[in-house]
Design an enzyme around this catalytic site. Structure first.
Site, PDB file in Angstrom:
ATOM      1  N   CYS A 112      -5.742  -3.144   1.938  1.00  0.00           N
ATOM      2  CA  CYS A 112      -5.680  -3.198   3.407  1.00  0.00           C
ATOM      3  C   CYS A 112      -7.058  -3.284   4.070  1.00  0.00           C
ATOM      4  O   CYS A 112      -7.667  -4.339   4.099  1.00  0.00           O
ATOM      5  CB  CYS A 112      -4.884  -2.001   3.935  1.00  0.00           C
TER       6      CYS A 112
ATOM      7  N   LYS B  59      -9.067   2.680  -2.701  1.00  0.00           N
ATOM      8  CA  LYS B  59      -9.425   2.048  -1.429  1.00  0.00           C
ATOM      9  C   LYS B  59     -10.790   2.536  -0.966  1.00  0.00           C
ATOM     10  O   LYS B  59     -11.092   3.730  -0.966  1.00  0.00           O
ATOM     11  CB  LYS B  59      -8.348   2.394  -0.390  1.00  0.00           C
TER      12      LYS B  59
ATOM     13  N   GLU C 181       0.832  -1.199   0.000  1.00  0.00           N
ATOM     14  CA  GLU C 181       0.000   0.000   0.000  1.00  0.00           C
ATOM     15  C   GLU C 181       0.873   1.257   0.000  1.00  0.00           C
ATOM     16  O   GLU C 181       1.809   1.380   0.785  1.00  0.00           O
ATOM     17  CB  GLU C 181      -0.890  -0.034   1.245  1.00  0.00           C
TER      18      GLU C 181
END
Length: 565
Positions: A164, A124, A43
């Site tokens: 994540c 994300k 990330e």
């Protein structure tokens, strides 16, 4: 073999966009020679994690965009390789597929690169805003899936991309499967705390069980200011007879090009790879502290470190960590005895310095202490000696250490632990003076445990049993007055640390802690000290976070505060 997948479990530096891009390029070429078809980077690998308010600068986002394009151009001659690169991206550029953005902002994003082009993008969706995370300050949430094809000689594999926190929730993975994914690729930068690796594996096991797809968890390694990332990337097999199986696991706290093999069977994709063994909790703590020191000192360009060595347990532990992190040639220990320093403190400090092979010097503070008392004699006439004189000694030591730091360029590593930071059993501008607080998030009882662990192990080859046994067994003392021990001013550390952990780390109330069997007087005393000393903690150096709540970014209490429950 259907697909060979590589994880670039590497140490990316915040703000070093050119260096991070080159590391991705070099790793991609290495992976290609190993037959890797798909390479995952962590990330925000392009900018490093966490870039914090750098992300608010338009010039920084533009430079990140250019770095991604550089990676794409430099890998254009590798048509057989697909690379996923984590980076921040402006919401009003690049053709992002989204419905939710009301104004220009930023995504925590990933681009899928192949043959010099960006073939897919992902933003994300779930933005954490707890503990050390501030992602809603910087990013807008995405709301779309990303599934892309990776073709090999054996056929095509459809890969779904998550970032994540997305994988900690049901919906993103389920929607990614519905969009056709056969395999989940999750890129991550998830800060370490003790036990976090096991927590991640358990949570990802639930995600695999829920969505029915195999999963590869690609993680960052390295230290960044107060947080540490331990790597520990892994792969999970889709449920077989109802059980989710660990297929591969990378080592912790080291850089690694971690390769996972996939094989297409009648039951779906099957994953395999090397499996690093389960780790001891104290080994993780030790490696986190070592990595935190190494990267803070190294990434900030300090030539080495200086430690005030007292002959006590805290400075002994910090010295052992520093030598493991930097090597004995980059660590200097300075003993600064006062009129109250016991002979055994001199003896043990010299012994430890010899065991670790560091430069060791003794500078008495007696002349300075007497000079301070003489200067203040008229002001203090008729008043008994108290903590004022104790603090003067600590501040003399802090001044000497900072002077040595200024002359040499080496950073002063402070030696205060979490129990002391909680209760204010430390001197502002004295033993708190320095550049980096190594054990700021380590309770005193854990200090003793880690000292024993290190004496029983030599993980970096710097010497066995570096800490003299007497340092571990003698009653701890600041040695600022005759026959002083810590327990003159504090409850036993077993009690103190349990109260701090419950109140500070777990948000238990005073009444809850008392109901758990702790004496009300001890609970009220410790929590009162904790409240009173917030002003000290605000002025303490940054230090390494190794618990789920440290005195840093995830502790933001007001200094002026009348709440008492």
């Amino acid at each position: 073999m259907s697909l060979r997948l590589g994880v670039a479990q590497y140490n990316f530096v915040v703000g070093d966009l050119a260096g991070n891009a080159q590391k991705i390029i070099t790793t991609a070429r290495q992976a290609c020679t190993q037959g890797v078809h798909l390479l995952l980077t962590p990330e925000l690998a392009i900018c490093g994690y966490a870039a914090e308010d750098l992300l608010l600068r338009p010039s920084f986002i533009a430079a990140c965009d250019e770095a991604v394009q550089t990676v794409a151009r430099e890998l254009a001659d590798l048509p057989q390789l697909t690379v996923v690169v984590g980076h921040p991206a402006a919401t009003d550029r690049g053709g992002w597929r989204t419905r939710s953005v009301m104004r220009p902002g930023r995504y925590n994003a990933a681009s899928v690169l192949r043959e010099g082009q960006v073939i897919a993008r992902y933003a994300k969706r779930e933005l954490p805003n707890y503990q050390v995370f501030d992602e809603r300050r910087y990013f807008e949430p995405g709301d779309s899936t990303c599934v892309f094809d990776v073709e090999t000689d054996a056929g095509m594999t459809r890969v779904g991309l998550l970032i994540c926190e997305d994988a900690w929730f049901d919906t993103p993975a389920r929607e990614t499967r519905a969009a056709g994914a056969e395999l989940l690729a999750v890129i991550n930068a998830s800060p370490f705390h003790a036990g976090k690796g096991g927590e991640r594996e358990l949570m990802m096991t639930e995600r695999v069980r829920d969505c029915g797809l195999p999963l590869v968890y690609a993680h960052l390694v390295g230290g960044q200011d107060e947080v540490v990332f331990e790597g520990h990337s892994f792969a999970l097999q889709a449920p077989v007879d109802g059980e989710v199986v660990l297929a591969a696991r990378a080592p912790s706290f080291v850089e690694d090009l971690f390769v996972v093999e996939t094989r297409r069977t009648a039951e779906g994709l099957r994953l395999s790879g090397p499996v690093a063994p389960e780790r001891d909790r104290d080994a993780d703590l030790w490696d986190a502290l070592v990595l935190g020191v190494r990267d803070y000192v190294g990434k900030n360009g300090f030539p080495g470190a200086i430690i005030g060595l007292s002959g006590g347990i805290d400075s002994a532990l910090v010295l052992a960590i520093a030598v493991d992190a930097l090597g004995s040639d980059k660590v200097r220990a300075v003993m600064m005895p006062s009129p109250y320093t016991a002979d055994i403190s001199w003896i043990d400090a010299r012994d430890m310095a010899t065991r670790l092979g560091v430069r060791y010097d003794e500078i008495s503070i007696v002349p300075e202490f007497e000079a301070f008392k003489a200067s203040l004699a008229s002001e203090f006439a008729g008043l008994p000696e108290d903590t004022t004189e104790e603090n003067i000694q600590a501040r003399i030591r802090g001044t000497l250490l900072m002077a040595l730091s200024n002359k040499s360029g080496r950073i002063v590593l402070t030696t205060g632990n979490k129990s002391e930071m909680a209760t204010g059993y430390c001197t502002l501008y004295g033993d708190m003076a320095g550049g980096f607080a190594v054990i700021k998030d380590v309770l005193k009882t854990t200090v003793f445990r880690l000292a024993r662990w290190r004496n029983a192990h030599d993980p970096y080859g710097t010497g066995a049993s570096p800490i003299p046994e007497r340092i571990i067994t003698r009653p701890p003392s600041a040695e600022l007055r005759p026959d002083q021990t810590d327990q003159d001013s504090l409850p036993p550390y077993e009690v103190l640390d349990a109260i701090v952990e419950r109140y500070m780390e777990n948000d238990d109330s005073v009444e809850t802690i008392v109901a758990a069997g702790y004496a009300r007087a001890d609970v009220e005393r410790v929590t009162r000290l904790l409240r009173l000393n917030e002003y000290k903690r605000r002025q303490a150096p940054v230090g390494i976070r190794v618990t789920h709540r440290g005195f840093g970014k995830d502790w933001r209490y007001p200094i002026t505060n009348k709440f008492r429950a």
